[in-house]
Scaffold this motif. Structure first.
Motif, PDB file in Angstrom:
ATOM      1  N   UNK A 107       0.700  -1.101   0.071  1.00  0.00           N
ATOM      2  CA  UNK A 107       0.040   0.056  -0.039  1.00  0.00           C
ATOM      3  C   UNK A 107       0.921   1.321  -0.142  1.00  0.00           C
ATOM      4  N   UNK A 108       1.843   1.210   0.648  1.00  0.00           N
ATOM      5  CA  UNK A 108       2.861   2.439   0.776  1.00  0.00           C
ATOM      6  C   UNK A 108       3.646   2.753  -0.634  1.00  0.00           C
ATOM      7  N   UNK A 109       3.757   1.485  -1.301  1.00  0.00           N
ATOM      8  CA  UNK A 109       4.482   1.663  -2.656  1.00  0.00           C
ATOM      9  C   UNK A 109       3.355   2.376  -3.491  1.00  0.00           C
ATOM     10  N   UNK A 110       2.136   1.823  -3.364  1.00  0.00           N
ATOM     11  CA  UNK A 110       0.934   2.292  -4.277  1.00  0.00           C
ATOM     12  C   UNK A 110       0.970   3.652  -4.142  1.00  0.00           C
ATOM     13  N   UNK A 111       0.874   4.399  -2.943  1.00  0.00           N
ATOM     14  CA  UNK A 111       0.662   5.700  -2.606  1.00  0.00           C
ATOM     15  C   UNK A 111       1.871   6.415  -3.272  1.00  0.00           C
ATOM     16  N   UNK A 112       3.001   5.887  -3.152  1.00  0.00           N
ATOM     17  CA  UNK A 112       4.211   6.592  -3.696  1.00  0.00           C
ATOM     18  C   UNK A 112       4.177   6.609  -5.322  1.00  0.00           C
ATOM     19  N   UNK A 113       3.508   5.448  -5.829  1.00  0.00           N
ATOM     20  CA  UNK A 113       3.561   5.500  -7.265  1.00  0.00           C
ATOM     21  C   UNK A 113       2.524   6.455  -7.842  1.00  0.00           C
ATOM     22  N   UNK A 114       1.440   6.377  -6.761  1.00  0.00           N
ATOM     23  CA  UNK A 114       0.124   7.313  -7.316  1.00  0.00           C
ATOM     24  C   UNK A 114       0.743   8.935  -7.257  1.00  0.00           C
TER      25      UNK A 114
END
Length: 157
Positions: A107-114
């Motif tokens: 989820x943290x990686x997803x937020x960074x990607x977003x």
């Protein structure tokens, strides 16, 4: 329960459910059937054998070559009861927390990607507006040049 059948589950599953323990000097490992290897102490964490220690050859889980089949339980199987159930519950909770931790990392990686995607989107939109402006200017320039060429052509004719 057949001991050999229990331990000889698929190797990928077995590797995940086993851990190598420290061998004490006062409790030496029994000799292995292999000529050039010694047995190691391991602990199984399956539901049927929670924290059940055993010895087997260090080559038994080898990815390549001949696998030694030496196996011997170190201690008696834990009786079904309070402590075995508590170990199962703790194992389940640990697994659940590890899974939650992995989900949290994703989820943290997803937020960074977003966030990176949003920043890139803004850069692309700014660049698109600049290109659109340049395109309009080129169209106007071409229109003016066409008018000038037509005017000059009309004067010569």
């Amino acid at each position: 329960m057949d001991i050999n059948r229990t331990i000889s589950a698929s190797s990928s599953r077995s590797i995940k459910l086993l851990c190598v323990g420290n061998v004490r000097d006062d409790d030496p490992c029994p000799p292995c059937d292999c000529q050039d290897a010694i047995s190691v102490e391991r602990t199984t964490w399956t539901d049927d054998n929670v924290a059940h220690r055993f010895w087997n050859c260090k080559n038994s889980l080898a990815a390549e070559g001949l696998k030694c089949k030496f196996f011997m339980w170190k201690d008696k199987e834990m009786e079904v009861g309070y402590y075995k159930e508590q170990l199962r519950k703790m194992r389940f909770e640990l697994k659940r927390k590890e899974e939650f931790s992995e989900v949290s990392k994703v989820q943290k990686k997803l937020v960074k990607l977003q966030q990176a995607m949003e920043a890139d989107k803004q850069v692309f939109e700014t660049h698109l507006m600049e290109l659109t402006k340049q395109n309009r200017m080129l169209k106007c320039g071409i229109f003016v040049m066409v008018i000038v060429v037509i005017t000059m052509w009309l004067k010569w004719t």
